[in-house]
Design an enzyme around this catalytic site. Structure first.
Site, mmCIF file in Angstrom:
data_model
loop_
_atom_site.group_PDB
_atom_site.id
_atom_site.type_symbol
_atom_site.label_atom_id
_atom_site.label_comp_id
_atom_site.label_asym_id
_atom_site.label_seq_id
_atom_site.Cartn_x
_atom_site.Cartn_y
_atom_site.Cartn_z
ATOM 1 N N ARG A 187 47.173 62.045 51.385
ATOM 2 C CA ARG A 187 46.678 60.715 50.584
ATOM 3 C C ARG A 187 45.977 61.369 49.156
ATOM 4 N NH1 ARG A 187 41.264 57.042 52.366
ATOM 5 N NH2 ARG A 187 41.059 56.149 50.096
ATOM 6 N N ASN A 227 48.313 52.027 57.905
ATOM 7 C CA ASN A 227 48.711 51.422 56.765
ATOM 8 C C ASN A 227 49.814 52.373 56.158
ATOM 9 O OD1 ASN A 227 47.021 49.665 55.608
ATOM 10 N ND2 ASN A 227 45.370 51.138 55.655
ATOM 11 N N ASP A 246 41.710 45.166 57.645
ATOM 12 C CA ASP A 246 40.148 44.739 57.472
ATOM 13 C C ASP A 246 39.654 44.218 56.219
ATOM 14 O OD1 ASP A 246 40.183 47.294 56.589
ATOM 15 O OD2 ASP A 246 38.226 47.856 57.557
ATOM 16 N N HIS A 283 46.994 43.196 51.125
ATOM 17 C CA HIS A 283 46.357 43.887 50.194
ATOM 18 C C HIS A 283 46.913 43.058 48.787
ATOM 19 C CE1 HIS A 283 45.185 47.952 51.988
ATOM 20 N NE2 HIS A 283 44.586 46.708 52.537
ATOM 21 N N TYR A 322 41.949 44.110 46.258
ATOM 22 C CA TYR A 322 42.988 45.097 45.581
ATOM 23 C C TYR A 322 44.055 44.710 44.857
ATOM 24 C CZ TYR A 322 41.896 48.774 49.504
ATOM 25 O OH TYR A 322 41.108 49.881 50.068
ATOM 26 N N ARG A 373 39.289 58.563 45.183
ATOM 27 C CA ARG A 373 38.806 58.279 46.665
ATOM 28 C C ARG A 373 39.220 59.185 47.751
ATOM 29 N NH1 ARG A 373 34.748 55.760 49.064
ATOM 30 N NH2 ARG A 373 35.580 54.890 51.263
#
Length: 443
Positions: free
Chosen positions: A93, A148, A171, A200, A266, A286
């Site tokens: 990520r 995701n 969510d 999103h 988003y 993040r």
């Protein structure tokens, strides 16, 4: 009372304790016989399981807890699988976020190049998971999927396993509804919303509270403050973190320019990419915030327990992430026909989008799956944006299925966060190098 066997796939996630607590808080209606924790990373899962076992001990000690890295043990005769896999973990990520930022392009885990990279890692593991569940689980099983990037995963599953008993959910819309409810001084359960888009990538078009249209109030608040309240920690601890405060605050710019609808937060990555990049820390994204925050807090609590025998259950919290997946599961098993925003095949629900698009819209959740609520035609501006993003997502799946470098480059070039084909190629080539252990070979 019927009791259920439920497996959490990707149980090493730091979200797992919150999901388990949400399940056990509903034990009078949705009683578990056995909770199985399944992850290919047994060490990480073992750490998270320390907290899970304490949660079970406190809220429903009758539930049997099983930890496993073996698929047959995980899925044999299960009723439900909650899927939340993160292929590559936070290490990948972080690269998803930082590689695009090298080229002044949005670095985000599910949107832009990072989201496409994550999608290319997740498609085939998700198909493998579906096949394993199909092989071992009860014929009446349901997979409720949080993995995701949900839009790309849903597109791939639709093509490769069209008969899979899977509900793809996210969510983010329900989290946004939580903020909206707080702004309006009501509970999330009092809201009925109209919404259309992709995962999103969508917009709230109407917000009702017990039948009263209060969209104008939300719009007015959003133009001044985004979807922020003075103290975000009062409604959600996680979403009071700096990156989330920026995200909900940026809604004010989008609503000021395009006041017709309230955007999914988003949408900032697609409508305001230059602004987002200008305000991002390329060295601390993040992913770092999560690893140094939520993840560290949970693992510190585990270490403290192993040393002292004292468990701090405040190390995690139950937010809408855990609540929502349980609400969907209960509507599936008890045929409650509750209305939620979920990801479904369009089939005319949005009249002027392709029937095969995997759209995020309201649906009634029944024991046979979702019954989509028709949206009708959408305006040209939103239709054009959605069609571009939809084409991008379809090309990502094409690239994976055809091992096509050209299709991947087309997808990266088409994404609104990327300014040119030169830039798309640079980012794609760097991501290919970083994802050698995960991506299909692109030729």
């Amino acid at each position: 009372m019927k009791k259920f066997i439920l497996t959490i796939a990707g149980a090493g996630s730091t979200y797992t304790p919150g999901i388990v607590k949400s399940l056990l808080l509903n034990k009078e209606q949705f009683k578990l016989e056995e909770l199985r924790l399944y992850d290919i990373d047994g060490e990480r899962q073992g750490k998270v399981a320390v907290i899970v076992k304490k949660v079970v001990e406190e809220f429903d000690p009758e539930v049997k807890v099983t930890l496993t890295t073996e698929p047959e043990e995980a899925f044999k005769d299960v009723d439900f699988v909650f899927a939340q896999m993160r292929v590559g973990g936070y290490k990948m990520r972080e690269l998803d976020e930082k590689i695009p930022l090298k080229y002044d392009v949005v670095g985000q885990e599910t949107c832009g190049p990072g989201g496409m990279a994550y999608g290319l890692r997740t498609i085939f593991p998700m198909i493998e998971l579906i096949d394993l569940v199909e092989k071992y689980a009860k014929r009446t099983h349901w997979i409720v999927n949080y993995s995701n990037p949900a839009a790309i995963v849903a597109e791939a599953v639709k093509r490769l396993r069209p008969r899979a008993r899977i509900m793809n959910i996210c969510d983010m819309p329900v989290g946004t509804m939580r903020n909206i409810a707080a702004i309006l001084g009501c509970s999330r359960e009092d809201l009925t919303v109209e919404y259309f888009g992709l995962n999103h990538y969508g917009w709230f078009t109407k917000i009702m509270v017990k039948g009263e249209d209060r969209t104008a109030e939300v719009r007015e608040h959003a133009r001044k403050h985004g979807l922020l309240l003075e103290d975000m920690s009062k409604i959600d601890v996680q979403h009071s973190e700096p990156s989330w405060v920026k995200t909900y605050g940026n809604i004010k710019y989008m609503v000021d320019m395009f006041p017709e609808y309230i955007p999914n937060p988003y949408m900032q990555y697609y409508l305001l990419p230059d602004h987002i990049v200008a305000h991002m820390n390329k060295e601390r994204t993040r992913a770092n915030e999560v690893m140094e925050g939520r993840e560290k807090k949970i693992f510190d609590a585990v270490d403290k327990f192993n040393t002292t025998g004292e468990m701090d259950l405040s190390a995690f919290y139950v937010g809408v992430h855990g609540q929502f997946i349980v609400e969907v599961a209960m509507s599936l098993v008890f045929d409650l026909r509750k209305r939620f925003l979920v990801i479904v095949e369009n089939n005319g629900a949005v009249k002027n989008l392709p029937d095969d698009a995997m759209v995020e819209i309201p649906a009634y959740i029944t024991s046979n799956g979702p019954e989509a609520i028709r949206v009708g035609e959408i305006p040209t501006f939103y239709k054009g944006l959605i069609e571009q993003q939809l084409a991008c997502e379809k090309l990502v799946v094409d690239a994976a299925l055809e091992n096509s470098y050209e299709k991947a480059l087309q997808a990266f070039t088409m994404n609104r966060t990327v300014r040119s084909a030169f830039q798309a190629k640079q980012i794609l080539d760097d991501l290919i190098e970083a994802n050698k252990a995960y991506w299909p070979e692109l030729k």
